[in-house]
Design a protein around this motif. Structure first.
Motif, PDB file in Angstrom:
ATOM      1  N   VAL A 112     -46.022  57.365  -6.422  1.00 48.96           N
ATOM      2  CA  VAL A 112     -44.585  57.694  -6.448  1.00 48.96           C
ATOM      3  C   VAL A 112     -43.770  56.417  -6.634  1.00 48.96           C
ATOM      4  CG1 VAL A 112     -42.679  58.715  -5.157  1.00 48.96           C
ATOM      5  CG2 VAL A 112     -44.965  59.700  -4.985  1.00 48.96           C
ATOM      6  N   GLU A 114     -43.824  55.305 -10.301  1.00 47.13           N
ATOM      7  CA  GLU A 114     -42.897  56.059 -11.151  1.00 47.13           C
ATOM      8  C   GLU A 114     -41.451  55.711 -10.796  1.00 47.13           C
ATOM      9  OE1 GLU A 114     -43.910  60.178 -12.278  1.00 47.13           O
ATOM     10  OE2 GLU A 114     -41.792  60.625 -12.028  1.00 47.13           O
ATOM     11  N   LEU A 141     -40.393  52.653 -12.570  1.00 46.95           N
ATOM     12  CA  LEU A 141     -39.991  52.902 -13.961  1.00 46.95           C
ATOM     13  C   LEU A 141     -38.534  53.348 -14.013  1.00 46.95           C
ATOM     14  CD1 LEU A 141     -42.997  54.962 -15.409  1.00 46.95           C
ATOM     15  CD2 LEU A 141     -42.597  52.509 -15.598  1.00 46.95           C
ATOM     16  N   GLU A 142     -38.198  54.299 -13.140  1.00 49.66           N
ATOM     17  CA  GLU A 142     -36.824  54.810 -13.117  1.00 49.66           C
ATOM     18  C   GLU A 142     -35.845  53.679 -12.805  1.00 49.66           C
ATOM     19  OE1 GLU A 142     -36.172  57.993 -10.331  1.00 49.66           O
ATOM     20  OE2 GLU A 142     -34.004  57.718 -10.423  1.00 49.66           O
ATOM     21  N   MET A 161     -35.561  51.433 -15.804  1.00 51.25           N
ATOM     22  CA  MET A 161     -34.808  52.072 -16.889  1.00 51.25           C
ATOM     23  C   MET A 161     -33.313  52.030 -16.598  1.00 51.25           C
ATOM     24  SD  MET A 161     -37.074  55.467 -17.590  1.00 51.25           S
ATOM     25  CE  MET A 161     -38.581  55.448 -18.578  1.00 51.25           C
ATOM     26  N   ARG A 162     -32.955  52.215 -15.342  1.00 56.33           N
ATOM     27  CA  ARG A 162     -31.537  52.238 -14.984  1.00 56.33           C
ATOM     28  C   ARG A 162     -30.932  50.845 -15.096  1.00 56.33           C
ATOM     29  NH1 ARG A 162     -31.865  54.594 -10.027  1.00 56.33           N
ATOM     30  NH2 ARG A 162     -31.803  52.596  -9.003  1.00 56.33           N
ATOM     31  N   TYR A 191     -32.260  48.034 -16.679  1.00 53.28           N
ATOM     32  CA  TYR A 191     -32.496  47.271 -17.896  1.00 53.28           C
ATOM     33  C   TYR A 191     -31.698  47.889 -19.042  1.00 53.28           C
ATOM     34  CZ  TYR A 191     -35.043  44.964 -21.672  1.00 53.28           C
ATOM     35  OH  TYR A 191     -35.371  44.230 -22.777  1.00 53.28           O
ATOM     36  N   THR A 194     -34.713  49.293 -23.817  1.00 54.72           N
ATOM     37  CA  THR A 194     -35.689  50.321 -23.475  1.00 54.72           C
ATOM     38  C   THR A 194     -36.989  49.659 -23.027  1.00 54.72           C
ATOM     39  OG1 THR A 194     -36.417  50.410 -25.779  1.00 54.72           O
ATOM     40  CG2 THR A 194     -34.819  52.064 -25.075  1.00 54.72           C
ATOM     41  N   LEU A 195     -37.712  50.346 -22.167  1.00 51.94           N
ATOM     42  CA  LEU A 195     -39.036  49.836 -21.783  1.00 51.94           C
ATOM     43  C   LEU A 195     -39.929  49.771 -23.023  1.00 51.94           C
ATOM     44  CD1 LEU A 195     -39.700  51.581 -18.358  1.00 51.94           C
ATOM     45  CD2 LEU A 195     -38.698  49.356 -18.835  1.00 51.94           C
ATOM     46  N   ARG A 228     -48.613  52.673 -16.740  1.00 51.30           N
ATOM     47  CA  ARG A 228     -47.469  53.530 -17.079  1.00 51.30           C
ATOM     48  C   ARG A 228     -46.512  52.782 -18.017  1.00 51.30           C
ATOM     49  NH1 ARG A 228     -49.352  55.822 -12.570  1.00 51.30           N
ATOM     50  NH2 ARG A 228     -48.665  57.896 -11.896  1.00 51.30           N
ATOM     51  N   VAL A 235     -36.190  57.965  -4.513  1.00 54.54           N
ATOM     52  CA  VAL A 235     -36.224  58.537  -5.859  1.00 54.54           C
ATOM     53  C   VAL A 235     -36.928  59.884  -5.931  1.00 54.54           C
ATOM     54  CG1 VAL A 235     -36.140  56.271  -6.932  1.00 54.54           C
ATOM     55  CG2 VAL A 235     -38.354  57.347  -6.556  1.00 54.54           C
ATOM     56  N   ALA A 236     -37.788  60.165  -4.972  1.00 60.43           N
ATOM     57  CA  ALA A 236     -38.562  61.395  -5.079  1.00 60.43           C
ATOM     58  C   ALA A 236     -38.873  61.951  -3.706  1.00 60.43           C
ATOM     59  CB  ALA A 236     -39.844  61.147  -5.867  1.00 60.43           C
ATOM     60  N   GLU A 282     -36.578  58.098 -24.038  1.00 58.38           N
ATOM     61  CA  GLU A 282     -36.789  57.327 -22.808  1.00 58.38           C
ATOM     62  C   GLU A 282     -35.655  57.613 -21.809  1.00 58.38           C
ATOM     63  OE1 GLU A 282     -38.421  53.278 -23.108  1.00 58.38           O
ATOM     64  OE2 GLU A 282     -37.074  52.733 -21.478  1.00 58.38           O
ATOM     65  N   GLU A 316     -35.663  58.950 -17.788  1.00 55.11           N
ATOM     66  CA  GLU A 316     -34.886  58.398 -16.687  1.00 55.11           C
ATOM     67  C   GLU A 316     -34.027  59.480 -16.035  1.00 55.11           C
ATOM     68  OE1 GLU A 316     -32.338  55.149 -17.820  1.00 55.11           O
ATOM     69  OE2 GLU A 316     -31.177  55.307 -15.969  1.00 55.11           O
ATOM     70  N   MET A 355     -36.246  61.779 -14.035  1.00 50.95           N
ATOM     71  CA  MET A 355     -36.733  61.134 -12.817  1.00 50.95           C
ATOM     72  C   MET A 355     -35.635  61.117 -11.757  1.00 50.95           C
ATOM     73  SD  MET A 355     -38.727  57.843 -14.345  1.00 50.95           S
ATOM     74  CE  MET A 355     -40.381  57.942 -15.054  1.00 50.95           C
ATOM     75  N   PRO A 400     -36.617  65.998  -7.908  1.00 50.48           N
ATOM     76  CA  PRO A 400     -37.007  65.390  -6.626  1.00 50.48           C
ATOM     77  C   PRO A 400     -38.508  65.133  -6.484  1.00 50.48           C
ATOM     78  CG  PRO A 400     -36.403  67.685  -6.311  1.00 50.48           C
ATOM     79  CD  PRO A 400     -36.145  67.371  -7.751  1.00 50.48           C
ATOM     80  N   THR A 415     -42.263  64.041  -8.731  1.00 55.28           N
ATOM     81  CA  THR A 415     -42.579  63.042  -9.750  1.00 55.28           C
ATOM     82  C   THR A 415     -42.924  63.748 -11.058  1.00 55.28           C
ATOM     83  OG1 THR A 415     -44.893  63.016  -9.042  1.00 55.28           O
ATOM     84  CG2 THR A 415     -43.470  61.290  -8.162  1.00 55.28           C
TER      85      THR A 415
END
Lengths: 286, 286, 286, 286
Positions: free
Chosen positions: C132, C135, C138-139, C142-143, C145, C148-149, C169, C267-268, D135, D139, D142, D146, D148
């Motif tokens: 978790v 992942e 990554l989120e 992404m937010r 940066y 793009t990844l 990932r 995040v999750a 992408e 985001e 994600m 809630p 993954t």
């Protein structure tokens, strides 16, 4: 005797690639037991045991050092290299690296006095070898399976060094992948890799798989378990001999069960030689 | 004549798999030109042309229908199936599907009067075939390349049906992948797939690649271009005959250049048969 | 007191999701400390500590059980749940599971006499949480940066539970990924995942990265090391507090260094609650 | 007027990044309508329209050029840039590139006489933008989901520019992915990507999905279709306004339906600016 000279004593296609690769790094390479081999790099020398030892500070033995317990494994040799007193004397005073030393030591106890290191016993070697095996298993499966891995339903038994590298590769090629697990930790890793964990005790429930890969070195695919899988299914045993599949039962049940032993040496000798080189270099640095 | 009966007229391992697969769907399958084949499904019948036509509403011809222009391609046939008047008569009144009809029509103009459809000419067939070819290219490369794809540096020439399926698979297995592109749109797609676009006009600059895959059906790997690549590099030509590589020049320059024609039929006959089935079913629905 | 009833004592969004999920499995769920929460499942009861204990055989404490050392962590509570004698008595005779029990035991030594199990201490929990977190990273990236990844150059420091899940990932999304390694074994695994290993001692050489993820819980990104990275680079610290980055130095050097603590809860929460449930179920089976 | 000078006339965060990026390539950059912006690159000039035009051979308009039909879109402007005669005169004699020119031409017909090119209308721009959108959709999902993505069951409606980039990314992160298809060709591509094709006419049968992504710019998620999906499911509409989802119906049915418009500008302005730059450079080369 030069410390930046490597003597390669016997071996197969991996040692042949190993000699080329070390020579490519700019070191002097002398080979013994490669009379019938042809090297691309014309700087690689061929010599007898005495001269090889005289010229080289580091000596590399094959994997395994010996198969028959009498001579060094040497597929390209015109003349055998016996595991005798001469051999022990030649090794003395050198840095010696070999694979699966145990068998050689049992056959020639005097070797105990020679300081030798076993690259095969190292974890980094095992992991790199597992990566080659995993890719080799894909090749093996592609060759034997008449469909495509993409879209196929695969089961990988075991999530150790090999299984954990094989399962994500299968999935990356478009297969749906299940993995047998014993422990809850492993189930967590399997799920994180996008695969489905199957408790090992449920193996006997079978399932609609197209291909099963066994990586577990224990007889888990017994007649009872095998009877739960569909007729015609392909079962590839990647575990080391004697393997984890009751082969006679599999044949009777109409499964296509195949051994895929020693994949690195067979499918990717250059990669396998490269791994030996990387491991030995690493051992020399340590 | 039964509309849910399929007659398979000739073919190779793909049609053999096709017969098994259609029978597995519960339809009646009658084969002609498979005297020397052994079917796993014992319900599959073997018959002569006349009886096959009499029993089946749908007739499936192989891919290609004919190679020599005289007989239907039939690798398992004891007796040839000539492209003659008898053949034309047998087809009349049936739904007929075949692959690469052009050659057969040229050889036997009377076939013009028989309504036939070409599954090979369809885009869905071509795309499914390309997926099989892409996986077959991996297998071919694994077999021929002595290292592992994981960690290798690959160049894919072309990003059409095959290239666009091959490049991501190579990357998924751990390779670093470059792709030749002609247009800015393609460069966009290549980058989105995590690969590096190389403008086609830069091909002559060569590069440090371990493996090059050509998918472009035009002579782009000329002697001049080939001379920019490293000695010993593996070059696999996936484009259809005569291919896109100056083979004699490649050999002279010390490259390992190999043709990989007709991969689906060779590496994955069952998948190839399945694709024919899916396409024909789709055509019947439309 | 019912052995198939679960009492949820305090918590945050994860325990809220946990309550819903257990109720969804058909068990009776009673919550204490959720006065201000709203449950989708109307069968979930709210009660005080005494009644919750009376109705439930199994009691679940949050993660961590306590933050302030006085009360159970309970974000939705109208009334606090003190770690006192009443609490200890309520727990007695139940199966009790909690996360990070150490802090609670230090605050309330009488708890020593209550048999409790710590789900946070288990490897399967840690691995699922790491997935978790990976992942979530990554989120977070992404937010933060602005590019793009896909196409970015990433460095992951550490290849433990989190790093080994994050690196593949990132690569799967099209990034070029390097990973710091201490040992030769880890380098082997990193290469097998299609990433580039960077010996940790070379970290001070810096590199042209767009994003660096730290997972190592030790101060490895010192001022000296940070000074080798490009101005404006994004550095995300995923290691637990106090983290592995000299934050003041990073700001001064013009790097965008950010903490990303407690990602799973943030995040999750549903995934995090699910992991607690899976782990507790597993512990009950063992 | 210098041909290697770029004038940036208005815009949002993308044009701000665009200015920085072009300046980073060594070109002179003059901006108009960025009075309230702060540039990292101190060589970037701020000027009024007349001076900008005087100094620069190439002028870049934003995307879209105008929103209100009166002024150039300019989020950082202190003073508006009206679409009037002065504007038209300033553009004359320059190479002018803008996005979505149609709206500006409708608002200011005199612009017809100025040779301008639309980067938004190009396929390479659209494809690169789709990659950023894909992408960005990850985001977005994600953040809103809630659980993954790993382990989730996703449906992607449409396999065009965006869907074909989104589906493989979801799968690469561990999701199980279905994709709606209209044509047999698309089904072939979907399967080759390891996803499951769902004929569009079966959409009304619903399915057990955790997240649905719509990329189709037509109302396919009608009340009737929506009623077949599970309560609480997340539905993200990526199609351009007005979108493909009956939002009021979705809310009533208890689905979490969200618009995710203009993702590139929001989630990855630097990447979006980079795409404009790459496209304009490409147009200048052609």
């Amino acid at each position: 005797m030069n410390s930046s000279s490597f003597g390669i004593l016997g071996g197969d296609r991996r040692q042949l690639a190993l000699a080329e690769s070390i020579a490519g790094d700019g070191f002097t390479v002398v080979t013994c037991g490669f009379e019938n081999a042809e090297f691309l790099d014309t700087d690689i020398k061929k010599a007898d045991l005495r001269r090889t030892a005289a010229m080289c500070g580091t000596l590399l033995l094959p994997l395994p050092v010996t198969i028959d317990g009498k001579n060094v494994k040497a597929e390209y040799a015109e003349y055998p290299i016996p595991l005798d007193e001469t051999f022990v004397e030649a090794l003395e005073g050198h840095r010696v690296y070999g694979g699966m030393l145990g068998r050689a030591l049992a056959a020639c106890p005097q070797l105990e006095d020679v300081p030798m290191e076993d690259y095969y016993a190292r974890e980094d070697f095992a992991l790199r070898n597992a990566a080659v095996t995993a890719e080799g298993a894909l090749e093996f499966a592609m060759r034997e399976y008449p469909g495509t891995l993409c879209g196929s339903r695969c089961l990988v038994a075991g999530f150790g060094r090999i299984g954990s590298q094989l399962a994500p590769r299968l999935r990356a090629l478009g297969a749906t992948v299940s993995v047998t697990v014993r422990r809850s930790e492993t189930a967590a890793l399997v799920e994180a890799a996008g695969c489905r964990p199957v408790p090992i005790e449920k193996l006997e429930d079978g399932g609609s798989y197209d291909i099963v890969f066994n990586t577990v070195p224990a007889l888990i695919f017994t007649r009872h378990v095998l009877s739960a899988f569909p007729h015609g299914m392909l079962l590839i045993d990647l575990s080391s001999s004697p393997g984890g599949v009751d082969m006679p039962a599999a044949q009777k049940l109409g499964l296509r069960a195949l051994h895929a032993f020693s994949l690195p040496a067979k499918v990717a000798p250059r990669a396998a030689g490269e791994i030996i080189k990387q491991t030995v270099y690493q051992m020399m640095r340590e």
